[in-house]
Design a protein around this motif. Structure first.
Motif, short mmCIF file in Angstrom:
data_model
loop_
_atom_site.label_atom_id
_atom_site.label_comp_id
_atom_site.label_asym_id
_atom_site.label_seq_id
_atom_site.Cartn_x
_atom_site.Cartn_y
_atom_site.Cartn_z
N ASN A 26 6.27 34.64 47.66
CA ASN A 26 7.54 34.12 48.19
C ASN A 26 7.33 33.05 49.25
O ASN A 26 8.06 32.05 49.28
CB ASN A 26 8.40 35.25 48.72
N PHE A 29 6.13 29.76 47.35
CA PHE A 29 7.24 29.04 46.72
C PHE A 29 8.24 28.52 47.74
O PHE A 29 8.84 27.46 47.55
CB PHE A 29 7.93 29.92 45.68
N GLY A 30 8.41 29.23 48.84
CA GLY A 30 9.29 28.77 49.91
C GLY A 30 8.77 27.49 50.54
O GLY A 30 9.55 26.57 50.84
N LYS A 33 9.34 24.62 48.10
CA LYS A 33 10.75 24.24 48.13
C LYS A 33 11.11 23.46 49.39
O LYS A 33 11.80 22.43 49.32
CB LYS A 33 11.61 25.50 48.04
N LYS A 34 10.61 23.92 50.54
CA LYS A 34 10.91 23.23 51.80
C LYS A 34 10.36 21.81 51.80
O LYS A 34 11.04 20.87 52.23
CB LYS A 34 10.32 24.03 52.98
N LEU A 36 9.73 19.92 49.14
CA LEU A 36 10.49 19.12 48.18
C LEU A 36 11.86 18.73 48.73
O LEU A 36 12.35 17.63 48.48
CB LEU A 36 10.64 19.86 46.85
N GLU A 37 12.48 19.62 49.50
CA GLU A 37 13.76 19.28 50.14
C GLU A 37 13.60 18.13 51.11
O GLU A 37 14.52 17.34 51.30
CB GLU A 37 14.34 20.50 50.85
N PHE A 50 4.09 18.86 42.40
CA PHE A 50 5.53 19.01 42.46
C PHE A 50 6.06 17.76 43.14
O PHE A 50 5.64 17.43 44.25
CB PHE A 50 5.94 20.24 43.26
N PRO A 77 13.83 18.26 41.22
CA PRO A 77 12.41 18.61 41.30
C PRO A 77 11.76 18.46 39.94
O PRO A 77 12.39 18.68 38.90
CB PRO A 77 12.42 20.06 41.77
N TRP A 79 7.76 19.07 37.94
CA TRP A 79 6.38 19.53 38.02
C TRP A 79 5.55 18.75 37.02
O TRP A 79 5.87 18.70 35.83
CB TRP A 79 6.29 21.02 37.73
#
Length: 88
Positions: A26, A29-30, A33-34, A36-37, A50, A77, A79
């Motif tokens: 987790n 992946f967090g 995600k952060k 990519l944001e 990514f 996003p 990959w």
């Protein structure tokens, strides 16, 4: 495969308890995600990259109203997998 199966398989193969593996998965992946944001590319060696791709506005058809609508521009996003070095 979903996250639960991933955690279960990694825990079985490594001998680490499921709670620790779940936390690691987790958090990993967090972090992806952060980044990519914030539009930061994430490169994981021998796995892939990514990235964020920009999609331009485009027309689409609303089938219920039989009208043409415009889909707004957006970032999505993406990959890109690692295929290895050729000739090695």
């Amino acid at each position: 495969m979903n996250t639960l199966k991933l955690v279960k398989n990694v825990a079985k193969q490594t001998g680490v308890d499921k709670e620790t593996v779940d936390l690691i998965v987790n958090v990993t992946f967090g972090e992806i995600k952060k980044n990519l944001e914030n539009k930061i590319e994430v490169h994981i060696s021998r796995f892939g990259r990514f990235i964020i791709k920009h999609r331009n506005p485009r027309p689409a058809h609303d089938m219920r109203n039989k009208k043409t609508i415009m889909i707004p521009p957006r970032d999505v996003p993406f990959w890109r997998p690692y295929f290895g070095q050729k000739g090695v």
